[in-house]
Design an enzyme around this catalytic site. Structure first.
Site, PDB file in Angstrom:
ATOM      1  N   ASP A  16      26.342  33.780  -9.573  1.00  0.00           N
ATOM      2  CA  ASP A  16      25.347  34.690  -8.986  1.00  0.00           C
ATOM      3  C   ASP A  16      24.093  34.777  -9.854  1.00  0.00           C
ATOM      4  O   ASP A  16      24.169  34.678 -11.079  1.00  0.00           O
ATOM      5  CB  ASP A  16      25.987  36.081  -8.813  1.00  0.00           C
ATOM      6  CG  ASP A  16      25.161  36.969  -7.901  1.00  0.00           C
ATOM      7  OD1 ASP A  16      24.421  36.429  -7.047  1.00  0.00           O
ATOM      8  OD2 ASP A  16      25.255  38.199  -8.040  1.00  0.00           O
ATOM      9  N   HIS A  33      18.355  28.068  -6.528  1.00  0.00           N
ATOM     10  CA  HIS A  33      19.613  27.406  -6.135  1.00  0.00           C
ATOM     11  C   HIS A  33      19.644  25.974  -6.683  1.00  0.00           C
ATOM     12  O   HIS A  33      20.688  25.480  -7.098  1.00  0.00           O
ATOM     13  CB  HIS A  33      19.772  27.409  -4.623  1.00  0.00           C
ATOM     14  CG  HIS A  33      19.863  28.792  -4.036  1.00  0.00           C
ATOM     15  ND1 HIS A  33      20.691  29.757  -4.549  1.00  0.00           N
ATOM     16  CD2 HIS A  33      19.222  29.379  -2.995  1.00  0.00           C
ATOM     17  CE1 HIS A  33      20.570  30.880  -3.840  1.00  0.00           C
ATOM     18  NE2 HIS A  33      19.668  30.670  -2.898  1.00  0.00           N
ATOM     19  N   LEU A 127      40.176  16.928 -14.021  1.00  0.00           N
ATOM     20  CA  LEU A 127      39.819  18.308 -13.669  1.00  0.00           C
ATOM     21  C   LEU A 127      39.847  18.444 -12.151  1.00  0.00           C
ATOM     22  O   LEU A 127      39.249  17.632 -11.443  1.00  0.00           O
ATOM     23  CB  LEU A 127      38.399  18.626 -14.175  1.00  0.00           C
ATOM     24  CG  LEU A 127      37.828  19.989 -13.765  1.00  0.00           C
ATOM     25  CD1 LEU A 127      38.487  21.132 -14.550  1.00  0.00           C
ATOM     26  CD2 LEU A 127      36.315  20.053 -13.979  1.00  0.00           C
TER      27      LEU A 127
HETATM   28  C1  IPE Z   1      28.413  35.997  -3.923  1.00  0.00           C
HETATM   29  O1  IPE Z   1      27.120  36.324  -4.302  1.00  0.00           O
HETATM   30  C2  IPE Z   1      28.446  34.681  -3.217  1.00  0.00           C
HETATM   31  C3  IPE Z   1      28.152  33.492  -4.011  1.00  0.00           C
HETATM   32  C4  IPE Z   1      27.887  33.463  -5.290  1.00  0.00           C
HETATM   33  C5  IPE Z   1      28.191  32.252  -3.288  1.00  0.00           C
HETATM   34  P1  IPE Z   1      26.192  37.257  -3.396  1.00  0.00           P
HETATM   35  O2  IPE Z   1      24.903  37.371  -4.093  1.00  0.00           O
HETATM   36  O3  IPE Z   1      26.155  36.768  -1.992  1.00  0.00           O
HETATM   37  O4  IPE Z   1      26.979  38.646  -3.423  1.00  0.00           O
HETATM   38  P2  IPE Z   1      26.475  40.110  -3.071  1.00  0.00           P
HETATM   39  O5  IPE Z   1      25.825  40.035  -1.731  1.00  0.00           O
HETATM   40  O6  IPE Z   1      25.497  40.506  -4.128  1.00  0.00           O
HETATM   41  O7  IPE Z   1      27.695  40.956  -3.116  1.00  0.00           O
HETATM   42  C1  IPE Z   2      24.046  33.105  -5.849  1.00  0.00           C
HETATM   43  O1  IPE Z   2      22.769  33.498  -6.235  1.00  0.00           O
HETATM   44  C2  IPE Z   2      24.029  31.896  -4.972  1.00  0.00           C
HETATM   45  C3  IPE Z   2      24.398  32.150  -3.586  1.00  0.00           C
HETATM   46  C4  IPE Z   2      24.779  33.288  -3.084  1.00  0.00           C
HETATM   47  C5  IPE Z   2      24.327  31.023  -2.672  1.00  0.00           C
HETATM   48  P1  IPE Z   2      21.967  34.548  -5.369  1.00  0.00           P
HETATM   49  O2  IPE Z   2      21.118  33.803  -4.382  1.00  0.00           O
HETATM   50  O3  IPE Z   2      22.851  35.570  -4.782  1.00  0.00           O
HETATM   51  O4  IPE Z   2      21.038  35.190  -6.474  1.00  0.00           O
HETATM   52  P2  IPE Z   2      20.571  36.705  -6.548  1.00  0.00           P
HETATM   53  O5  IPE Z   2      21.805  37.548  -6.617  1.00  0.00           O
HETATM   54  O6  IPE Z   2      19.768  36.987  -5.306  1.00  0.00           O
HETATM   55  O7  IPE Z   2      19.752  36.751  -7.788  1.00  0.00           O
HETATM   56 MG    MG Z   3      23.474  37.391  -5.463  1.00  0.00          MG
END
Ligand code: IPE
Ligand code: IPE
Ligand code: MG
Length: 244
Positions: A16, A33, A127
């Site tokens: 995240d 990303h 792995l």
């Molecule tokens: C969880 O992250 C999903 C992934 C890392 C793929 P999110 O950013 O979507 O989670 P929330 O919405 O903050 O809970």
């Molecule tokens: C996690 O990073 C990746 C996915 C959910 C695909 P985020 O896109 O949720 O990043 P933040 O939380 O908005 O910074």
């Molecule tokens: Mg996020």
């Protein structure tokens, strides 16, 4: 003699913080990303080098469809591109890929890429790398229950375990979430029953070898009791050191 603490066999990661990483640099979220893919490549190598047996990452959740259309299509394009670029290297590095999640709803191009990547790496054993894409913990549990119902099997813990999407690996030992949030966001709800949770404030694109080692270090300082008392756990450990 002090025992060397064990490396976690199975590490699960909620990657995240990509969006915030990009926004802080005045870049579009998709740039975060993209940088996240770089961090993941480093992390896979670092896990293999440290003797981790299984790495499971959350790449796209069932709920991430609710994001703006441009971001969702950017993530889909990134996944298709990464499959083309990364799979040959992973294959040569001894990594076995599994894609975990609902494949209905993904494009044909993507589904074909997932199938090919799994086939190309199926012989590898260094792995096991599970990429959870269009995955949700509740989806996983509900689907396992439906599978058992179809087969006329009872929903016992053992039967459910065998019907779940990660039946090919043991449960995660260490569950890491980057990006500072302290929640599961519907990741591996069933399988993480006894995982050690470690939260890192680092945004995923910044998560490097040192941050991984820090998380592994935190794991190694924990005592896994599985419902027992600390005294019982110490006795079990002493016993396990005695010759059989
Ligand atoms: C969880 O992250 C999903 C992934 C890392 C793929 P999110 O950013 O979507 O989670 P929330 O919405 O903050 O809970
Ligand atoms: C996690 O990073 C990746 C996915 C959910 C695909 P985020 O896109 O949720 O990043 P933040 O939380 O908005 O910074
Ligand atoms: Mg996020």
């Amino acid at each position: 003699m002090a025992k060397t603490p064990a490396t976690p066999h199975h590490i699960a990661i909620v990657m995240d913080g990509n969006g915030r990483w990009a926004t802080r640099r005045f870049l579009p979220r998709v740039a975060g990303h993209k940088q996240g893919v770089e961090a993941l490549r480093r992390c896979v190598k670092a896990c293999a080098d440290r003797g981790v047996g299984v790495l499971t990452v959350f790449a796209f959740s069932s709920e991430n469809w609710n994001r703006p259309v441009e971001e969702v299509s950017g993530l889909m394009d990134l996944m298709v591109g990464a499959l083309g670029r990364e799979v040959p290297r992973l294959r040569d590095d001894g990594v076995r890929l599994h894609f975990v999640g609902e494949r209905g709803g993904l494009s044909e191009k993507m589904t074909a890429g997932l199938v090919q990547a799994e086939a190309a790496t199926a012989h590898n054993t260094r792995l096991i790398f599970n990429v959870c894409f269009n995955y949700g913990g509740r989806w996983d549990i509900a689907r396992a229950a439906a599978t058992l119902a179809e087969r006329g099997e009872l929903p016992t813990e053992a039967n459910l375990d065998r019907a779940m999407a990660l039946a090919h690996v043991p449960d995660p030992d260490l569950f890491i979430r980057t990006g500072g949030e302290q929640r599961l966001s519907n990741f591996l709800l069933w399988q993480s029953a006894y995982a050690e949770l470690v939260f890192s404030d680092k945004l995923w694109p910044e998560f490097d070898e040192a941050a991984l080692d820090e998380a592994i270090g935190a794991f190694q300082r924990r005592e896994r009791r599985y419902g027992k008392t600390s005294a019982q756990v110490s006795t079990d450990t002493e016993r396990s050191r005695l010759p059989a």
